[in-house]
Enzyme design. Structure first.
Site, PDB file in Angstrom:
ATOM      1  N   LYS A   1      -0.715   1.325   7.142  1.00 45.19           N
ATOM      2  CA  LYS A   1      -1.778   1.181   8.144  1.00 45.19           C
ATOM      3  C   LYS A   1      -1.219   1.001   9.562  1.00 45.19           C
ATOM      4  O   LYS A   1      -0.033   0.715   9.746  1.00 45.19           O
ATOM      5  CB  LYS A   1      -2.673   0.007   7.754  1.00 45.19           C
ATOM      6  CG  LYS A   1      -3.433   0.225   6.438  1.00 45.19           C
ATOM      7  CD  LYS A   1      -4.482  -0.859   6.230  1.00 45.19           C
ATOM      8  CE  LYS A   1      -5.228  -0.663   4.926  1.00 45.19           C
ATOM      9  NZ  LYS A   1      -6.313  -1.682   4.768  1.00 45.19           N
TER      10      LYS A   1
ATOM     11  N   TYR B   1     -13.686   5.394   3.807  1.00 45.79           N
ATOM     12  CA  TYR B   1     -14.155   4.037   3.518  1.00 45.79           C
ATOM     13  C   TYR B   1     -15.666   3.975   3.286  1.00 45.79           C
ATOM     14  O   TYR B   1     -16.265   2.908   3.414  1.00 45.79           O
ATOM     15  CB  TYR B   1     -13.748   3.091   4.646  1.00 45.79           C
ATOM     16  CG  TYR B   1     -12.299   2.647   4.566  1.00 45.79           C
ATOM     17  CD1 TYR B   1     -11.815   1.969   3.455  1.00 45.79           C
ATOM     18  CD2 TYR B   1     -11.418   2.873   5.620  1.00 45.79           C
ATOM     19  CE1 TYR B   1     -10.489   1.544   3.378  1.00 45.79           C
ATOM     20  CE2 TYR B   1     -10.089   2.448   5.554  1.00 45.79           C
ATOM     21  CZ  TYR B   1      -9.643   1.780   4.424  1.00 45.79           C
ATOM     22  OH  TYR B   1      -8.336   1.351   4.346  1.00 45.79           O
TER      23      TYR B   1
ATOM     24  N   PHE C   1     -17.747  -5.711   8.044  1.00 48.89           N
ATOM     25  CA  PHE C   1     -16.485  -5.374   8.702  1.00 48.89           C
ATOM     26  C   PHE C   1     -16.258  -3.868   8.813  1.00 48.89           C
ATOM     27  O   PHE C   1     -15.201  -3.439   9.284  1.00 48.89           O
ATOM     28  CB  PHE C   1     -15.300  -6.039   7.991  1.00 48.89           C
ATOM     29  CG  PHE C   1     -15.159  -5.688   6.529  1.00 48.89           C
ATOM     30  CD1 PHE C   1     -14.568  -4.506   6.127  1.00 48.89           C
ATOM     31  CD2 PHE C   1     -15.611  -6.567   5.551  1.00 48.89           C
ATOM     32  CE1 PHE C   1     -14.435  -4.176   4.788  1.00 48.89           C
ATOM     33  CE2 PHE C   1     -15.476  -6.250   4.191  1.00 48.89           C
ATOM     34  CZ  PHE C   1     -14.886  -5.051   3.823  1.00 48.89           C
TER      35      PHE C   1
ATOM     36  N   ARG D   1      -0.525  -1.745  -6.588  1.00 50.48           N
ATOM     37  CA  ARG D   1      -1.364  -2.883  -6.184  1.00 50.48           C
ATOM     38  C   ARG D   1      -0.580  -4.195  -6.292  1.00 50.48           C
ATOM     39  O   ARG D   1      -0.754  -5.096  -5.467  1.00 50.48           O
ATOM     40  CB  ARG D   1      -2.668  -2.910  -6.984  1.00 50.48           C
ATOM     41  CG  ARG D   1      -3.549  -1.712  -6.606  1.00 50.48           C
ATOM     42  CD  ARG D   1      -4.877  -1.692  -7.299  1.00 50.48           C
ATOM     43  NE  ARG D   1      -5.789  -2.709  -6.810  1.00 50.48           N
ATOM     44  CZ  ARG D   1      -6.517  -2.603  -5.700  1.00 50.48           C
ATOM     45  NH1 ARG D   1      -6.417  -1.525  -4.939  1.00 50.48           N
ATOM     46  NH2 ARG D   1      -7.346  -3.554  -5.338  1.00 50.48           N
TER      47      ARG D   1
ATOM     48  N   THR E   1      -5.335  -8.418  -1.083  1.00 46.97           N
ATOM     49  CA  THR E   1      -5.896  -7.856   0.160  1.00 46.97           C
ATOM     50  C   THR E   1      -5.701  -8.799   1.341  1.00 46.97           C
ATOM     51  O   THR E   1      -5.296  -8.371   2.427  1.00 46.97           O
ATOM     52  CB  THR E   1      -7.411  -7.578  -0.022  1.00 46.97           C
ATOM     53  OG1 THR E   1      -7.571  -6.704  -1.137  1.00 46.97           O
ATOM     54  CG2 THR E   1      -8.008  -6.946   1.216  1.00 46.97           C
TER      55      THR E   1
ATOM     56  N   ARG F   1       2.156  -7.180   1.610  1.00 49.76           N
ATOM     57  CA  ARG F   1       1.193  -7.894   2.463  1.00 49.76           C
ATOM     58  C   ARG F   1       1.650  -9.307   2.790  1.00 49.76           C
ATOM     59  O   ARG F   1       1.439  -9.795   3.902  1.00 49.76           O
ATOM     60  CB  ARG F   1      -0.189  -7.872   1.817  1.00 49.76           C
ATOM     61  CG  ARG F   1      -0.829  -6.476   1.943  1.00 49.76           C
ATOM     62  CD  ARG F   1      -1.985  -6.336   1.022  1.00 49.76           C
ATOM     63  NE  ARG F   1      -2.778  -5.134   1.256  1.00 49.76           N
ATOM     64  CZ  ARG F   1      -3.641  -4.656   0.373  1.00 49.76           C
ATOM     65  NH1 ARG F   1      -3.798  -5.270  -0.795  1.00 49.76           N
ATOM     66  NH2 ARG F   1      -4.331  -3.572   0.645  1.00 49.76           N
TER      67      ARG F   1
ATOM     68  N   ASN G   1      -3.820  -5.354   7.246  1.00 50.41           N
ATOM     69  CA  ASN G   1      -3.054  -5.774   6.061  1.00 50.41           C
ATOM     70  C   ASN G   1      -2.026  -4.742   5.588  1.00 50.41           C
ATOM     71  O   ASN G   1      -1.643  -4.723   4.424  1.00 50.41           O
ATOM     72  CB  ASN G   1      -4.004  -6.210   4.940  1.00 50.41           C
ATOM     73  CG  ASN G   1      -4.851  -5.074   4.409  1.00 50.41           C
ATOM     74  OD1 ASN G   1      -4.836  -3.973   4.964  1.00 50.41           O
ATOM     75  ND2 ASN G   1      -5.575  -5.330   3.333  1.00 50.41           N
TER      76      ASN G   1
ATOM     77  N   HIS H   1      -2.758   0.284   2.142  1.00 49.01           N
ATOM     78  CA  HIS H   1      -3.883   0.554   1.238  1.00 49.01           C
ATOM     79  C   HIS H   1      -3.332   1.223  -0.005  1.00 49.01           C
ATOM     80  O   HIS H   1      -2.436   2.065   0.085  1.00 49.01           O
ATOM     81  CB  HIS H   1      -4.899   1.513   1.886  1.00 49.01           C
ATOM     82  CG  HIS H   1      -5.862   2.098   0.890  1.00 49.01           C
ATOM     83  ND1 HIS H   1      -7.008   1.464   0.503  1.00 49.01           N
ATOM     84  CD2 HIS H   1      -5.800   3.250   0.151  1.00 49.01           C
ATOM     85  CE1 HIS H   1      -7.620   2.210  -0.426  1.00 49.01           C
ATOM     86  NE2 HIS H   1      -6.908   3.291  -0.643  1.00 49.01           N
TER      87      HIS H   1
ATOM     88  N   GLU I   1      -8.868  10.297  -3.451  1.00 52.56           N
ATOM     89  CA  GLU I   1      -8.233   9.983  -2.173  1.00 52.56           C
ATOM     90  C   GLU I   1      -7.076  10.949  -1.866  1.00 52.56           C
ATOM     91  O   GLU I   1      -6.927  11.393  -0.725  1.00 52.56           O
ATOM     92  CB  GLU I   1      -7.758   8.524  -2.181  1.00 52.56           C
ATOM     93  CG  GLU I   1      -8.916   7.534  -2.206  1.00 52.56           C
ATOM     94  CD  GLU I   1      -8.516   6.080  -2.337  1.00 52.56           C
ATOM     95  OE1 GLU I   1      -9.413   5.223  -2.347  1.00 52.56           O
ATOM     96  OE2 GLU I   1      -7.301   5.784  -2.427  1.00 52.56           O
TER      97      GLU I   1
HETATM   98  P1  CMP Z   1      -8.224  -1.543   1.791  1.00 49.02           P
HETATM   99  O1  CMP Z   1      -7.511  -1.629   0.484  1.00 49.02           O
HETATM  100  O2  CMP Z   1      -7.752  -0.501   2.729  1.00 49.02           O
HETATM  101  O3  CMP Z   1      -9.792  -1.313   1.492  1.00 49.02           O
HETATM  102  C1  CMP Z   1     -10.801  -1.829   2.323  1.00 49.02           C
HETATM  103  C2  CMP Z   1     -10.279  -2.621   3.449  1.00 49.02           C
HETATM  104  O4  CMP Z   1     -11.213  -3.401   4.126  1.00 49.02           O
HETATM  105  C3  CMP Z   1      -9.274  -3.625   2.939  1.00 49.02           C
HETATM  106  O5  CMP Z   1      -8.108  -2.955   2.521  1.00 49.02           O
HETATM  107  C4  CMP Z   1      -9.131  -4.562   4.117  1.00 49.02           C
HETATM  108  O6  CMP Z   1      -8.102  -4.204   4.987  1.00 49.02           O
HETATM  109  C5  CMP Z   1     -10.470  -4.409   4.804  1.00 49.02           C
HETATM  110  N1  CMP Z   1     -11.197  -5.665   4.740  1.00 49.02           N
HETATM  111  C6  CMP Z   1     -11.586  -6.329   3.658  1.00 49.02           C
HETATM  112  N2  CMP Z   1     -12.207  -7.473   3.997  1.00 49.02           N
HETATM  113  C7  CMP Z   1     -12.202  -7.518   5.342  1.00 49.02           C
HETATM  114  C8  CMP Z   1     -12.702  -8.430   6.290  1.00 49.02           C
HETATM  115  N3  CMP Z   1     -13.324  -9.554   5.913  1.00 49.02           N
HETATM  116  N4  CMP Z   1     -12.513  -8.150   7.582  1.00 49.02           N
HETATM  117  C9  CMP Z   1     -11.894  -7.002   7.978  1.00 49.02           C
HETATM  118  N5  CMP Z   1     -11.403  -6.094   7.105  1.00 49.02           N
HETATM  119  C10 CMP Z   1     -11.558  -6.348   5.814  1.00 49.02           C
END
Ligand code: CMP
Length: 139
Positions: A10, A50, A58, A86, A92, A103, A113, A116, A127
């Site tokens: 990311k 997404y 968010f 994962r 996450t 992470r 983070n 993905h 994907e």
């Molecule tokens: P990802 O695995 O890319 O899939 C969805 C993404 O949403 C997740 O990783 C996070 O980076 C993001 N995400 C999840 N919860 C929040 C949050 N509370 N605020 C901002 N981003 C979020």
């Protein structure tokens, strides 16, 4: 079983010049990077990718973040690649991520983070197809 999963390094990680550092975690875990490219997502691509999160509070922030700087999209191959990646990424929210995970070591927040990874084999195929054509993947 031998699987393929989809990965994104990311913007928070590419901005800090951590592409190689993240890749070393992937390779140390025994996953092979069988396709990789650095791209700038369009807003439409990010919203499509997404779409499952579009009702979340968010969502707007997530899309703006993902288009803010280049990302690196990848296909990873290996034994149980979906679950293994994962594990390598960690939770996450970096506050909950285990020691030695991407992470835990690199992420700045739950949004920024660093990585993905697909959450299922079915989504991995969807994907991967959004970003790579068959002849770009050399397993
Ligand atoms: P990802 O695995 O890319 O899939 C969805 C993404 O949403 C997740 O990783 C996070 O980076 C993001 N995400 C999840 N919860 C929040 C949050 N509370 N605020 C901002 N981003 C979020």
């Amino acid at each position: 079983a031998l699987e393929r999963t989809f990965s994104i390094i990311k913007p928070d990680a590419t901005r800090r010049n951590l592409t190689g550092a993240v890749n070393s975690y992937i390779e140390k875990a025994g996953l092979r990077i069988i396709a990789q490219k650095r791209i700038l997502l369009t807003k439409a691509q990010a919203e499509t990718f997404y779409a499952v999160h579009k009702e979340r509070p968010f969502f707007g922030e997530l899309v703006e973040f993902m288009i803010s700087e280049p990302i690196v999209v990848q296909v990873l191959q290996g034994d149980d690649a979906v679950a293994k990646y994962r594990e390598v990424m960690g939770a996450t929210n970096p506050a909950n991520a285990a020691e030695g995970t991407i992470r835990k070591d690199f992420a700045l927040s739950v949004g920024e983070n660093s990585a993905h990874g697909s959450d299922s084999l079915e989504n991995a195929a969807i994907e991967i197809a959004q970003f790579f054509s068959g002849n770009e993947i050399v397993g």
